[in-house]
Design a protein around this motif. Structure first.
Motif, mmCIF file in Angstrom:
data_model
loop_
_atom_site.group_PDB
_atom_site.id
_atom_site.type_symbol
_atom_site.label_atom_id
_atom_site.label_comp_id
_atom_site.label_asym_id
_atom_site.label_seq_id
_atom_site.Cartn_x
_atom_site.Cartn_y
_atom_site.Cartn_z
ATOM 1 N N ALA A 102 8.626 129.256 -59.665
ATOM 2 C CA ALA A 102 8.928 130.539 -60.291
ATOM 3 C C ALA A 102 8.958 131.661 -59.252
ATOM 4 N N GLU A 103 8.081 131.602 -58.256
ATOM 5 C CA GLU A 103 8.085 132.598 -57.189
ATOM 6 C C GLU A 103 9.391 132.550 -56.395
ATOM 7 N N VAL A 104 9.877 131.355 -56.120
ATOM 8 C CA VAL A 104 11.146 131.214 -55.386
ATOM 9 C C VAL A 104 12.280 131.831 -56.192
ATOM 10 N N VAL A 105 12.359 131.525 -57.480
ATOM 11 C CA VAL A 105 13.414 132.089 -58.326
ATOM 12 C C VAL A 105 13.286 133.604 -58.376
ATOM 13 N N GLN A 106 12.073 134.102 -58.506
ATOM 14 C CA GLN A 106 11.847 135.549 -58.566
ATOM 15 C C GLN A 106 12.287 136.228 -57.267
ATOM 16 N N ARG A 107 11.968 135.640 -56.119
ATOM 17 C CA ARG A 107 12.379 136.214 -54.829
ATOM 18 C C ARG A 107 13.893 136.221 -54.681
ATOM 19 N N VAL A 108 14.519 135.116 -55.059
ATOM 20 C CA VAL A 108 15.985 135.042 -54.980
ATOM 21 C C VAL A 108 16.596 136.105 -55.880
ATOM 22 N N ALA A 109 16.083 136.231 -57.101
ATOM 23 C CA ALA A 109 16.620 137.211 -58.045
ATOM 24 C C ALA A 109 16.453 138.651 -57.540
ATOM 25 N N GLU A 110 15.404 138.908 -56.783
ATOM 26 C CA GLU A 110 15.172 140.255 -56.246
ATOM 27 C C GLU A 110 16.097 140.575 -55.076
ATOM 28 N N HIS A 111 16.571 139.559 -54.346
ATOM 29 C CA HIS A 111 17.335 139.788 -53.120
ATOM 30 C C HIS A 111 18.841 139.606 -53.260
ATOM 31 N N VAL A 112 19.313 139.155 -54.410
ATOM 32 C CA VAL A 112 20.756 138.978 -54.592
ATOM 33 C C VAL A 112 21.217 139.869 -55.741
#
Length: 161
Positions: free
Chosen positions: A55-65
């Motif tokens: 979930a952290e990986v998805v959250q980071r990706v969602a914040e940066h794209v």
């Protein structure tokens, strides 16, 4: 039984099947891309769930794209999965002389002279020789009744009840 000398009957995935498969899975991928960041946020708020690192990986990706990237990726992935999944279905060609089954790169041909009985059982095309040995057992794509009709049209010997 009459034997038809007409052209072979093709039963298998059509272009429309691939379009429908691509559209359905594309829509599911689009929805997944829209919902995934929200779902990841919900998972992170419930620290007792075991998928915290994903979930952290998805959250980071969602914040940066940009916000449209994940839905677009989901749409493309869904279309590819839907089309390829549909095109992976076998194709059955029934003629008066032979039955040919193609699945991917594999091609199986059974001559009529080898077959004592032919029919559809439990969504599978089955062919038996005179010794009652199974020559072919293949899942039927789409409508099994279409295969049964093609066998009858070309005069193949039916399976005994």
């Amino acid at each position: 039984m009459t034997t038809s000398s007409g052209s072979p009957v093709r039963i298998g995935p059509a272009t429309s099947d691939a379009v429908v498969g691509g559209a359905v899975f594309g829509a599911l991928g689009l929805v997944a891309g829209l919902v995934l960041p929200w779902l990841a946020g919900a998972v992170l708020r419930m620290d007792w769930l075991p998928m915290q690192s994903q979930a952290e990986v998805v959250q980071r990706v969602a914040e940066h794209v940009p916000v449209w990237v994940l839905p677009a990726l989901g749409l493309v992935a869904g279309v590819v999965v839907g089309v390829l999944g549909t095109l992976d279905d076998p194709e059955v060609l029934v003629s008066a002389r032979e039955i040919v089954v193609r699945k991917g790169d594999k091609r199986t041909r059974v001559a009529r002279s080898q077959v004592a009985e032919a029919g559809v059982r439990d969504q599978h095309l089955v062919l038996f020789d005179a010794a009652d040995s199974e020559l072919l057992h293949q899942r039927v794509p789409g409508d099994p009744q279409a295969v049964e009709r093609a066998l009858q049209q070309h005069g193949w010997p039916a399976i005994r009840p």
